[in-house]
Motif scaffolding. Structure first.
Motif, PDB file in Angstrom:
ATOM      1  N   ARG A  80       0.834  -1.191   0.000  1.00 37.41           N
ATOM      2  CA  ARG A  80       0.000   0.000   0.000  1.00 37.41           C
ATOM      3  C   ARG A  80       0.882   1.260   0.000  1.00 37.41           C
ATOM      4  O   ARG A  80       0.605   2.242  -0.717  1.00 37.41           O
ATOM      5  CB  ARG A  80      -0.925  -0.036   1.240  1.00 37.41           C
ATOM      6  CG  ARG A  80      -1.902   1.138   1.269  1.00 37.41           C
ATOM      7  CD  ARG A  80      -2.781   1.016   2.487  1.00 37.41           C
ATOM      8  NE  ARG A  80      -3.596  -0.187   2.403  1.00 37.41           N
ATOM      9  CZ  ARG A  80      -4.325  -0.653   3.407  1.00 37.41           C
ATOM     10  NH1 ARG A  80      -4.301  -0.042   4.573  1.00 37.41           N
ATOM     11  NH2 ARG A  80      -5.053  -1.732   3.227  1.00 37.41           N
ATOM     12  N   SER A  81       1.970   1.186   0.778  1.00 34.74           N
ATOM     13  CA  SER A  81       2.884   2.354   0.822  1.00 34.74           C
ATOM     14  C   SER A  81       3.528   2.567  -0.529  1.00 34.74           C
ATOM     15  O   SER A  81       3.656   3.707  -1.010  1.00 34.74           O
ATOM     16  CB  SER A  81       3.949   2.125   1.894  1.00 34.74           C
ATOM     17  OG  SER A  81       3.366   2.016   3.160  1.00 34.74           O
ATOM     18  N   LEU A  82       3.992   1.476  -1.150  1.00 34.83           N
ATOM     19  CA  LEU A  82       4.623   1.589  -2.471  1.00 34.83           C
ATOM     20  C   LEU A  82       3.654   2.136  -3.496  1.00 34.83           C
ATOM     21  O   LEU A  82       4.014   2.942  -4.355  1.00 34.83           O
ATOM     22  CB  LEU A  82       5.141   0.208  -2.911  1.00 34.83           C
ATOM     23  CG  LEU A  82       6.349  -0.344  -2.135  1.00 34.83           C
ATOM     24  CD1 LEU A  82       6.660  -1.782  -2.578  1.00 34.83           C
ATOM     25  CD2 LEU A  82       7.576   0.560  -2.333  1.00 34.83           C
ATOM     26  N   THR A  83       2.412   1.687  -3.397  1.00 29.97           N
ATOM     27  CA  THR A  83       1.410   2.178  -4.347  1.00 29.97           C
ATOM     28  C   THR A  83       1.190   3.671  -4.158  1.00 29.97           C
ATOM     29  O   THR A  83       1.088   4.430  -5.132  1.00 29.97           O
ATOM     30  CB  THR A  83       0.094   1.423  -4.142  1.00 29.97           C
ATOM     31  OG1 THR A  83       0.317   0.011  -4.293  1.00 29.97           O
ATOM     32  CG2 THR A  83      -0.964   1.853  -5.134  1.00 29.97           C
ATOM     33  N   GLU A  84       1.146   4.089  -2.935  1.00 33.12           N
ATOM     34  CA  GLU A  84       0.959   5.502  -2.652  1.00 33.12           C
ATOM     35  C   GLU A  84       2.146   6.300  -3.160  1.00 33.12           C
ATOM     36  O   GLU A  84       1.978   7.390  -3.748  1.00 33.12           O
ATOM     37  CB  GLU A  84       0.771   5.714  -1.133  1.00 33.12           C
ATOM     38  CG  GLU A  84      -0.541   5.197  -0.594  1.00 33.12           C
ATOM     39  CD  GLU A  84      -1.721   5.992  -1.098  1.00 33.12           C
ATOM     40  OE1 GLU A  84      -1.537   7.180  -1.418  1.00 33.12           O
ATOM     41  OE2 GLU A  84      -2.837   5.402  -1.164  1.00 33.12           O
ATOM     42  N   GLU A  85       3.322   5.756  -2.904  1.00 27.61           N
ATOM     43  CA  GLU A  85       4.523   6.471  -3.352  1.00 27.61           C
ATOM     44  C   GLU A  85       4.559   6.545  -4.864  1.00 27.61           C
ATOM     45  O   GLU A  85       4.920   7.572  -5.455  1.00 27.61           O
ATOM     46  CB  GLU A  85       5.774   5.749  -2.832  1.00 27.61           C
ATOM     47  CG  GLU A  85       5.951   5.887  -1.322  1.00 27.61           C
ATOM     48  CD  GLU A  85       7.158   5.118  -0.825  1.00 27.61           C
ATOM     49  OE1 GLU A  85       7.822   4.464  -1.681  1.00 27.61           O
ATOM     50  OE2 GLU A  85       7.458   5.164   0.395  1.00 27.61           O
ATOM     51  N   HIS A  86       4.205   5.432  -5.525  1.00 32.25           N
ATOM     52  CA  HIS A  86       4.211   5.422  -6.971  1.00 32.25           C
ATOM     53  C   HIS A  86       3.195   6.404  -7.520  1.00 32.25           C
ATOM     54  O   HIS A  86       3.450   7.127  -8.478  1.00 32.25           O
ATOM     55  CB  HIS A  86       3.914   3.996  -7.464  1.00 32.25           C
ATOM     56  CG  HIS A  86       3.890   3.876  -8.946  1.00 32.25           C
ATOM     57  ND1 HIS A  86       5.034   4.008  -9.744  1.00 32.25           N
ATOM     58  CD2 HIS A  86       2.856   3.675  -9.824  1.00 32.25           C
ATOM     59  CE1 HIS A  86       4.712   3.879 -11.000  1.00 32.25           C
ATOM     60  NE2 HIS A  86       3.376   3.674 -11.087  1.00 32.25           N
TER      61      HIS A  86
END
Length: 226
Positions: free
Chosen positions: A203-209
């Protein structure tokens, strides 16, 4: 017991009259009446005043002779009565002896009954003892019985030891299974925790992306304006 006679009441009356008057036949003058006449003649002759000594002596002799004649049956009757009394006493003694013998016999019979009953009980006890003896004789010897008992005791001890070992093994398996359940539970908790962490990271990676892509679009627009 009532007496049974072969003659009737009339005959009984005649016999009693004959015994009282000493008459043995139905004919003739009774001896007692003849004696009375002789005595009366003698007393009347004595009372006369005449010189009748010879007549008195004759009548006296006749009276004494008649008295003797009358007395002889009386003596015979007395002898018969005495004999009958003695016989009656003998019969009474015999009756008493018979009654005593009857009582003694009855007592002996009762004793014999008791002895017979005791003999029956004793015989029954002997038969029961014999039956028990036969049952005992049918059983194996004591040494063999003791051997069988010893073997059974050994088998019981072995079964108890096997049961104890089985109980210990079962207890160990219970502990191992409980430990396995605990490990599985911990592993499951760890997996769930790792899954949560992985989801958070994704979820964090998706947000960062997403944020990165938005930043790139803004820079491009600025460059186009210039």
């Amino acid at each position: 017991m009532a007496a049974h006679y072969a003659f009737g009441p009339e005959d009984d009356t005649i016999i009693k009259h004959r015994l009282l008057t000493r008459t043995t036949t139905t004919r003739g003058e009774p001896p007692l009446k003849k004696l009375q006449k002789k005595f009366t003649s003698f007393t009347l002759e004595i009372e006369k005043d005449a010189d009748n000594y010879s007549d008195c002596e004759r009548l006296s002799k006749a009276f004494l002779q008649e008295m003797t004649t009358f007395e002889i049956p009386l003596l015979k009757s007395k002898a018969v009565i005495d004999a009958n009394l003695r016989e009656k006493e003998n019969f009474t003694e015999l009756k008493d002896d018979i009654n005593r013998m009857i009582l003694q016999t009855q007592a002996d019979i009762e004793d014999l009954k008791k002895q017979l009953e005791e003999s029956k009980i004793e015989r029954q006890h002997k038969e029961e003892c014999e039956a028990i003896r036969r049952l005992i004789a049918m059983q194996p010897p004591r040494s063999e019985t003791e051997k069988i008992i010893s073997e059974l005791e050994n088998e019981i001890a072995a079964l108890e030891a096997e049961n104890t070992a089985g109980s210990r093994t079962l207890e160990l398996r219970k502990k191992q299974f409980a430990l396995l359940l605990h490990v599985v539970d911990e592993l499951q908790n760890t997996i769930e925790e790792d899954q949560k962490n992985l989801i958070e990271e994704m979820r964090s990676l998706t947000e960062e992306h997403k944020n990165g892509m938005e930043d790139g679009v803004g820079v491009s627009e600025d460059m186009a304006v210039d």
